[in-house]
Design a protein around this motif. Structure first.
Motif, PDB file in Angstrom:
ATOM      1  N   LEU A 284       1.165   6.336   7.309  1.00 36.81           N
ATOM      2  CA  LEU A 284       1.490   6.883   5.953  1.00 36.81           C
ATOM      3  C   LEU A 284       2.306   5.643   5.395  1.00 36.81           C
ATOM      4  CD1 LEU A 284       2.762  10.331   7.107  1.00 36.81           C
ATOM      5  CD2 LEU A 284       0.902  10.017   5.186  1.00 36.81           C
ATOM      6  N   THR A 285       1.761   5.235   4.085  1.00 37.63           N
ATOM      7  CA  THR A 285       2.253   4.031   3.585  1.00 37.63           C
ATOM      8  C   THR A 285       2.440   4.157   1.960  1.00 37.63           C
ATOM      9  OG1 THR A 285       0.034   3.069   2.906  1.00 37.63           O
ATOM     10  CG2 THR A 285       0.854   2.655   4.976  1.00 37.63           C
ATOM     11  N   ALA A 286       3.445   3.476   1.367  1.00 36.78           N
ATOM     12  CA  ALA A 286       3.782   3.371  -0.002  1.00 36.78           C
ATOM     13  C   ALA A 286       3.780   1.787  -0.064  1.00 36.78           C
ATOM     14  CB  ALA A 286       4.884   4.066  -0.544  1.00 36.78           C
ATOM     15  N   THR A 287       3.035   1.269  -1.165  1.00 33.40           N
ATOM     16  CA  THR A 287       2.751  -0.027  -1.507  1.00 33.40           C
ATOM     17  C   THR A 287       3.474  -0.134  -2.817  1.00 33.40           C
ATOM     18  OG1 THR A 287       0.942  -0.393  -0.066  1.00 33.40           O
ATOM     19  CG2 THR A 287       1.267  -1.976  -1.710  1.00 33.40           C
ATOM     20  N   VAL A 288       4.409  -1.215  -3.047  1.00 32.65           N
ATOM     21  CA  VAL A 288       5.067  -1.308  -4.140  1.00 32.65           C
ATOM     22  C   VAL A 288       4.454  -2.804  -4.732  1.00 32.65           C
ATOM     23  CG1 VAL A 288       7.199  -2.192  -5.585  1.00 32.65           C
ATOM     24  CG2 VAL A 288       7.254  -0.542  -3.551  1.00 32.65           C
ATOM     25  N   LEU A 289       3.854  -2.623  -5.804  1.00 30.28           N
ATOM     26  CA  LEU A 289       2.912  -3.906  -6.521  1.00 30.28           C
ATOM     27  C   LEU A 289       4.034  -4.544  -7.046  1.00 30.28           C
ATOM     28  CD1 LEU A 289      -0.075  -2.254  -8.241  1.00 30.28           C
ATOM     29  CD2 LEU A 289       0.143  -2.787  -5.636  1.00 30.28           C
TER      30      LEU A 289
ATOM     31  N   THR B  68       4.674  -3.204   1.317  1.00 32.02           N
ATOM     32  CA  THR B  68       4.332  -1.920   2.093  1.00 32.02           C
ATOM     33  C   THR B  68       5.496  -1.267   3.091  1.00 32.02           C
ATOM     34  OG1 THR B  68       2.236  -2.612   1.724  1.00 32.02           O
ATOM     35  CG2 THR B  68       2.485  -0.828   3.101  1.00 32.02           C
ATOM     36  N   VAL B  69       5.601  -0.110   2.772  1.00 28.23           N
ATOM     37  CA  VAL B  69       6.578   0.653   3.484  1.00 28.23           C
ATOM     38  C   VAL B  69       5.765   1.707   4.467  1.00 28.23           C
ATOM     39  CG1 VAL B  69       8.290   2.256   3.765  1.00 28.23           C
ATOM     40  CG2 VAL B  69       8.457   0.314   2.032  1.00 28.23           C
ATOM     41  N   SER B  70       5.491   1.591   5.728  1.00 30.27           N
ATOM     42  CA  SER B  70       4.775   2.482   6.622  1.00 30.27           C
ATOM     43  C   SER B  70       5.683   3.132   7.589  1.00 30.27           C
ATOM     44  CB  SER B  70       3.803   1.426   7.060  1.00 30.27           C
ATOM     45  OG  SER B  70       4.212   0.761   8.095  1.00 30.27           O
ATOM     46  N   CYS B  71       5.105   4.225   8.163  1.00 33.54           N
ATOM     47  CA  CYS B  71       5.497   4.950   9.069  1.00 33.54           C
ATOM     48  C   CYS B  71       4.317   5.706   9.702  1.00 33.54           C
ATOM     49  CB  CYS B  71       6.638   5.956   8.514  1.00 33.54           C
ATOM     50  SG  CYS B  71       7.525   6.979  10.140  1.00 33.54           S
ATOM     51  N   GLY B  72       4.164   5.977  11.056  1.00 31.73           N
ATOM     52  CA  GLY B  72       3.186   6.932  11.413  1.00 31.73           C
ATOM     53  C   GLY B  72       3.020   6.782  13.200  1.00 31.73           C
TER      54      GLY B  72
ATOM     55  N   ALA C  92       4.346  -0.691 -10.195  1.00 28.22           N
ATOM     56  CA  ALA C  92       3.801   0.533  -9.722  1.00 28.22           C
ATOM     57  C   ALA C  92       4.163   0.667  -8.366  1.00 28.22           C
ATOM     58  CB  ALA C  92       2.665   0.652 -10.312  1.00 28.22           C
ATOM     59  N   VAL C  93       3.881   1.829  -7.785  1.00 24.38           N
ATOM     60  CA  VAL C  93       3.689   2.425  -6.468  1.00 24.38           C
ATOM     61  C   VAL C  93       2.418   2.892  -5.964  1.00 24.38           C
ATOM     62  CG1 VAL C  93       5.100   3.366  -4.627  1.00 24.38           C
ATOM     63  CG2 VAL C  93       6.328   2.656  -6.360  1.00 24.38           C
ATOM     64  N   LEU C  94       1.947   2.508  -5.026  1.00 28.97           N
ATOM     65  CA  LEU C  94       0.600   3.065  -4.553  1.00 28.97           C
ATOM     66  C   LEU C  94       0.999   3.791  -3.143  1.00 28.97           C
ATOM     67  CD1 LEU C  94      -2.637   3.123  -4.429  1.00 28.97           C
ATOM     68  CD2 LEU C  94      -2.428   1.110  -2.872  1.00 28.97           C
ATOM     69  N   TRP C  95       0.624   5.231  -3.311  1.00 27.17           N
ATOM     70  CA  TRP C  95       0.532   6.012  -2.041  1.00 27.17           C
ATOM     71  C   TRP C  95      -0.742   5.684  -1.296  1.00 27.17           C
ATOM     72  CZ3 TRP C  95       4.921   7.910   0.450  1.00 27.17           C
ATOM     73  CH2 TRP C  95       4.601   8.889   1.406  1.00 27.17           C
ATOM     74  N   GLY C  96      -0.725   5.156  -0.181  1.00 23.08           N
ATOM     75  CA  GLY C  96      -2.103   4.648   0.263  1.00 23.08           C
ATOM     76  C   GLY C  96      -3.126   5.517   0.561  1.00 23.08           C
TER      77      GLY C  96
ATOM     78  N   LEU D 179      -0.880  13.127  -2.763  1.00 27.66           N
ATOM     79  CA  LEU D 179      -2.216  13.407  -2.737  1.00 27.66           C
ATOM     80  C   LEU D 179      -3.107  13.081  -4.011  1.00 27.66           C
ATOM     81  CD1 LEU D 179      -2.629  17.265  -1.500  1.00 27.66           C
ATOM     82  CD2 LEU D 179      -2.304  15.170  -0.202  1.00 27.66           C
ATOM     83  N   GLY D 180      -4.216  12.527  -3.919  1.00 24.20           N
ATOM     84  CA  GLY D 180      -4.861  12.224  -5.020  1.00 24.20           C
ATOM     85  C   GLY D 180      -6.022  13.244  -5.036  1.00 24.20           C
ATOM     86  N   PHE D 181      -6.674  13.313  -6.183  1.00 22.84           N
ATOM     87  CA  PHE D 181      -7.896  14.220  -6.438  1.00 22.84           C
ATOM     88  C   PHE D 181      -8.868  13.508  -7.289  1.00 22.84           C
ATOM     89  CE2 PHE D 181      -4.112  16.731  -6.045  1.00 22.84           C
ATOM     90  CZ  PHE D 181      -4.376  17.920  -5.340  1.00 22.84           C
ATOM     91  N   ALA D 182     -10.007  13.715  -6.921  1.00 27.53           N
ATOM     92  CA  ALA D 182     -11.164  13.000  -7.660  1.00 27.53           C
ATOM     93  C   ALA D 182     -12.260  14.100  -7.895  1.00 27.53           C
ATOM     94  CB  ALA D 182     -11.925  12.103  -6.531  1.00 27.53           C
ATOM     95  N   THR D 183     -12.946  13.741  -9.161  1.00 27.16           N
ATOM     96  CA  THR D 183     -13.818  14.973  -9.641  1.00 27.16           C
ATOM     97  C   THR D 183     -15.331  14.439  -9.146  1.00 27.16           C
ATOM     98  OG1 THR D 183     -14.145  13.838 -11.777  1.00 27.16           O
ATOM     99  CG2 THR D 183     -12.946  15.837 -11.382  1.00 27.16           C
TER     100      THR D 183
END
Length: 279
Positions: free
Chosen positions: A5-10, A96-100, A131-135, A164-168
């Motif tokens: 799981l990652t969060a990336t700071v731009l 990028t901050v990550s853990c898994g 911004a922050v991207l939840w990978g 969570l992301g949602f796409a149509t």
């Protein structure tokens, strides 16, 4: 089910990594999460600092170059509630901050996600962050929104719109008014699959709300979707049948497909229903 799981700071520009300062910042901002211990640092093209938070190992990686487009958006473009164009165009580096690790169940995966979220939030006030991207979810969030969600997370409330992301999806030969589907991104690290709403005649708000309500139950552990299960919910007027499929609306992900009675596919086979001729 867990993965990385990652969060990336731009970032507007690169920064220097100081693992002792990072550990102190996390401990000061979030003393509730347990003992934070600085680990080793590695330097090279990718600068890496390591933290230990109780049983979780968190890596902080600095890359002195921009994200590539595929890091930010998959083939199906997620719905985003803000204009992130400036953050994408202006960033010049990323942290990028990550853990898994190995699969260890839903609760452990949520604990790892929380560790990533807290460490990222603790760093934001001292970074030139855009911004922050939840990978895994391809969710690109404003800095203030990501940081502000930490209070609810400490109280046990999952920040689902940030994880969570949602796409149509509009199937070929239809328009959005006659057949609209939805897919999730980012659920698989928690439970091993994504959700897909079979295209049906509905508004975007109805489709997104339907899938989001079920996704939240899955993340909260109050439902475990099985093939053939029928979901009924009087509060949201949902009537959906679960079908387990590999590579349906997407070619690279397994999913639990949610099929409404008015979907444009058959409930059992998921094959397209015969089209009615225009009167």
């Amino acid at each position: 089910m867990s993965g990385t799981l990652t969060a990336t700071v731009l970032l507007e520009q690169p920064v220097d990594l100081d693992i002792a300062a990072i550990a102190a910042a996390v401990s000061h901002r979030f003393p509730q999460i347990g003992h934070v211990k600085p680990g080793m640092g590695q330097y090279g093209p990718r600068e890496v600092a390591l933290l230990q938070i109780d049983g979780a190992h968190v890596a902080i990686t600095l890359e002195r170059w921009r994200c590539v487009p595929t890091d930010l958006t998959p083939d199906l473009r997620p719905v985003r509630g803000w204009n992130c164009k400036d953050a994408v165009e202006q960033h010049r580096a990323r942290l990028t901050v990550s853990c898994g690790g190995q699969p260890a169940g839903l609760e452990w995966a949520k604990a790892q996600a929380a560790a990533v979220h807290f460490v990222t939030a603790a760093l934001l006030s001292d970074l030139p962050a855009l911004a922050v991207l939840w990978g895994t979810g391809y969710v690109l969030a404003p800095v203030v929104e990501f940081s502000g969600a930490s209070k609810g997370l400490l109280a046990g409330r999952i920040p689902m719109p940030l994880w969570l992301g949602f796409a149509t999806v509009v199937p070929k030969g239809f328009d959005a008014e006659s057949a609209l589907g939805v897919v999730t991104y980012g659920l698989r690290p928690f439970v091993g699959y994504e959700l897909e709403l079979a295209p049906r005649p509905c508004t975007a708000n109805e489709a997104l709300g339907s899938v989001a309500a079920i996704a939240r139950k899955v993340l909260n552990g109050t439902t475990d979707l099985k093939d053939g299960e029928r979901l009924t919910d009087g509060e949201t007027d949902q009537d959906l049948t679960v079908r387990e499929r590999n590579f349906w609306l997407r070619r690279d992900l397994s999913a639990r497909v949610l099929v409404a009675p008015d979907a444009v596919v058959e409930v059992e086979s998921l094959r397209p229903r015969p089209r009615r001729a225009a009167a």
